[in-house]
Design a protein around this motif. Structure first.
Motif, PDB file in Angstrom:
ATOM      1  N   UNK A  53       0.784  -1.224   0.000  1.00  0.00           N
ATOM      2  CA  UNK A  53       0.000   0.000   0.000  1.00  0.00           C
ATOM      3  C   UNK A  53       0.824   1.285   0.000  1.00  0.00           C
ATOM      4  N   UNK A  54       2.035   1.220  -0.506  1.00  0.00           N
ATOM      5  CA  UNK A  54       2.886   2.403  -0.567  1.00  0.00           C
ATOM      6  C   UNK A  54       2.719   3.124  -1.901  1.00  0.00           C
ATOM      7  N   UNK A  55       2.580   2.353  -2.978  1.00  0.00           N
ATOM      8  CA  UNK A  55       2.351   2.937  -4.292  1.00  0.00           C
ATOM      9  C   UNK A  55       1.153   2.249  -4.943  1.00  0.00           C
ATOM     10  N   UNK A  56       0.695   2.847  -6.022  1.00  0.00           N
ATOM     11  CA  UNK A  56      -0.402   2.283  -6.805  1.00  0.00           C
ATOM     12  C   UNK A  56       0.039   2.265  -8.258  1.00  0.00           C
ATOM     13  N   UNK A  57      -0.409   1.260  -8.991  1.00  0.00           N
ATOM     14  CA  UNK A  57      -0.058   1.185 -10.412  1.00  0.00           C
ATOM     15  C   UNK A  57      -1.295   1.441 -11.257  1.00  0.00           C
TER      16      UNK A  57
END
Length: 135
Positions: A53-57
């Motif tokens: 849950x640190x980045x989203x693609x």
């Protein structure tokens, strides 16, 4: 304790996204080039950062990666643990089954290392990517 190459790359990738700005999207190739990170290796660690849950693609022609949280809300501990797992400066601190004193809980070394580990984790939690991008 050593920070693995993968954790180092993950820190660089998150920092690149943080420097780009809140909500800014970058493709993997751009992140790899800016961070001097092998693309195949980057793709592997980006999946771990997504899972935690640190980045989203985003898929597709205009796809890419974006920070899921504000950079001030992401710290070094989170990123390191996303790729390396829980921080432990000695294997006995990961699990009592590794204790060389037969799980007696009377090991003074274990107690002291546990204190050092707690301090290390606290210090890593104090360092957020808002600070890092402005250094």
């Amino acid at each position: 304790m050593n920070i693995t190459q993968e954790a180092d790359y993950a820190i660089r990738a998150v920092l690149i996204l943080a420097k780009e700005g809140e909500g800014a999207k970058l493709d993997a190739k751009t992140i790899a080039e800016r961070g001097c990170i092998p693309l195949r290796f980057l793709l592997k660690l980006l999946r771990k950062l997504i899972k935690d849950g640190i980045i989203k693609s985003f898929r597709g022609v205009n796809g890419g990666y974006v920070l899921l949280k504000k950079s001030k809300d992401i710290n070094l501990r989170e990123v390191i643990e996303a790729v390396d797992g829980p921080i432990a400066i000695n294997r006995c601190l990961k699990s009592d089954t590794f204790c060389n004193v037969n799980k007696s809980f009377k090991c003074t070394v274990h107690k002291r290392l546990d204190n050092v580990q707690k301090l290390l984790i606290q210090e890593l939690e104090k360092i957020n990517f808002e600070e890092l991008k402005n250094d």
